[in-house]
Design a protein around this motif. Structure first.
Motif, mmCIF file in Angstrom:
data_model
loop_
_atom_site.group_PDB
_atom_site.id
_atom_site.type_symbol
_atom_site.label_atom_id
_atom_site.label_comp_id
_atom_site.label_asym_id
_atom_site.label_seq_id
_atom_site.Cartn_x
_atom_site.Cartn_y
_atom_site.Cartn_z
ATOM 1 N N ALA A 127 0.841 -1.185 0.000
ATOM 2 C CA ALA A 127 0.000 0.000 0.000
ATOM 3 C C ALA A 127 0.883 1.244 0.000
ATOM 4 N N PHE A 128 0.338 2.346 -0.480
ATOM 5 C CA PHE A 128 1.045 3.626 -0.517
ATOM 6 C C PHE A 128 1.360 4.099 0.898
ATOM 7 N N VAL A 147 6.918 5.797 -1.815
ATOM 8 C CA VAL A 147 7.250 4.615 -1.018
ATOM 9 C C VAL A 147 5.989 3.791 -0.829
ATOM 10 N N TYR A 148 6.091 2.490 -1.146
ATOM 11 C CA TYR A 148 5.023 1.528 -0.889
ATOM 12 C C TYR A 148 5.562 0.477 0.084
ATOM 13 N N SER A 149 4.699 -0.083 0.911
ATOM 14 C CA SER A 149 5.135 -1.071 1.904
ATOM 15 C C SER A 149 4.022 -2.056 2.189
ATOM 16 N N SER A 169 9.722 -2.531 2.250
ATOM 17 C CA SER A 169 9.419 -1.257 1.615
ATOM 18 C C SER A 169 10.041 -1.195 0.229
ATOM 19 N N VAL A 170 9.370 -0.477 -0.676
ATOM 20 C CA VAL A 170 9.835 -0.299 -2.052
ATOM 21 C C VAL A 170 9.804 1.185 -2.369
ATOM 22 N N SER A 171 10.907 1.699 -2.949
ATOM 23 C CA SER A 171 10.989 3.092 -3.359
ATOM 24 C C SER A 171 10.818 3.201 -4.869
ATOM 25 N N VAL A 174 12.525 1.587 -9.770
ATOM 26 C CA VAL A 174 11.922 0.969 -8.587
ATOM 27 C C VAL A 174 12.975 0.097 -7.920
ATOM 28 N N LEU A 175 13.202 0.268 -6.625
ATOM 29 C CA LEU A 175 14.149 -0.589 -5.929
ATOM 30 C C LEU A 175 13.685 -0.886 -4.518
#
Length: 321
Positions: free
Chosen positions: A239-240, A257-259, A264-266, A302-303
């Motif tokens: 989710a955002f 950032v989503y998690s 977490s993903v940036s 995306v990382l």
């Protein structure tokens, strides 16, 4: 002959009772594991500790020493003990990275600690995405530890096996596993002193002269309203969380950032900067994976410490909001 049916009925009754109690027992164990993870997140921030640990990643093993002073102002220093000398100093969210040649970069971090492979368990985990349970006990760096397994239910996230000190819940060892539960990276303390505050000397750079540059995003602001970009569809459970953008710059530049509450993903959206055809690229090193693609005049990167399938799905699902 009557004794055998009675014994059979008694055995059957005990078996049915055990089966009926097993869901409640499993739920209690899951609750215990979740409480332990929450305690780990708090202990890593709050406690004073110092020690040495090994870090196995990307086919090599590094040995590092950590000095950590807990709240109210969290401070720590991480020093490499093998290979070229380097160190990282953190005070709150301000981070200074110092290389062997004396060059130093100062930037604003996320406020997370410097010990690697510590899952962000400060937010409640989603049971739909992970199975969490206490799987045993062990001993690490002279401390009794409870072993917590965090197992993903799909291919979009990594799993963890965590060794937590029994009394304080400080992390003693962490192993990251792929969706097939094969180990990818791990850290393990080999010496540790819990509860002893490091000295001021231990928390500051040991070099007297540094060539310092700044990489702090001083011109960034947190987006309070609607972001320029969104991910649709989002991989299950993610989710955002937040968005940042420059105070001054092209409209559309953004860091999202989503998690899923643990991983977490940036997402970085920047101007493309060239007229050459764009290609989708996938790359990975250890547990960090990167996906990049071009969308019209934008380059999307995306990382995160998630499987390749996750960064690819998020990158391909990014679109203008």
């Amino acid at each position: 002959m009557a004794a055998r049916p009675m014994r059979h009925r008694a055995w059957l009754a005990l078996t049915l009772t055990a089966l009926a109690a097993s869901p409640a027992l499993a739920a209690a164990e899951a609750d215990e594991a979740r409480v332990a993870l929450t305690g780990m997140a708090e202990a890593m921030r709050r406690l004073d500790y110092q020690g040495s640990f090994t870090y196995e990643h990307s086919g090599r093993t590094d040995t590092l020493r950590i000095f950590h002073a807990g709240a109210p102002l969290e401070r720590e220093r991480l020093v490499s003990l093998n290979g070229p000398r380097s160190e990282v100093i953190r005070s709150g969210s301000d981070v200074t990275s110092i290389q062997a040649d004396g060059s130093a970069t100062v930037f604003s971090g996320s406020g997370r600690g410097l010990v690697p492979l510590v899952p962000d368990a400060s937010r409640p985990l989603l049971d739909a995405q992970y199975e969490i349970r206490v799987s045993g006990s062990d001993r690490v760096a002279g401390y009794a530890a409870d072993v917590i397994d965090v197992t993903p239910r799909d291919r979009y996230r990594y799993g963890y096996r965590l060794w937590l000190e029994r009394n304080t819940r400080l992390l003693l060892r962490s192993v990251v596993t792929d969706p097939e539960r094969r180990p990818l990276e791990q850290i393990m303390f080999v010496s540790l002193d819990i509860g002893t505050a490091p000295s001021e000397v231990d928390l500051v750079p040991q070099r007297s002269e540094l060539r310092t540059t700044s990489a702090a995003p001083a011109n960034e602001l947190v987006v309070r309203g609607k972001p320029y970009w969104r991910v649709d569809p989002v991989p299950p459970g993610f989710a955002f969380v937040s968005a940042r953008r420059p105070k001054q710059g092209p409209e559309g530049v953004e860091h999202l950032v989503y998690s899923d509450g643990l991983a977490s993903v940036s997402i970085y959206v920047e101007p493309r900067g060239d007229a050459q055809p764009g290609f989708d690229t996938l790359a990975g090193r250890g547990i960090v994976n990167v996906f990049s693609r071009v969308e019209d005049t934008w380059r999307i990167t995306v990382l995160g410490e998630v499987p390749l399938a996750t960064v690819q799905a998020i990158g391909q699902g990014l679109q203008r909001n």
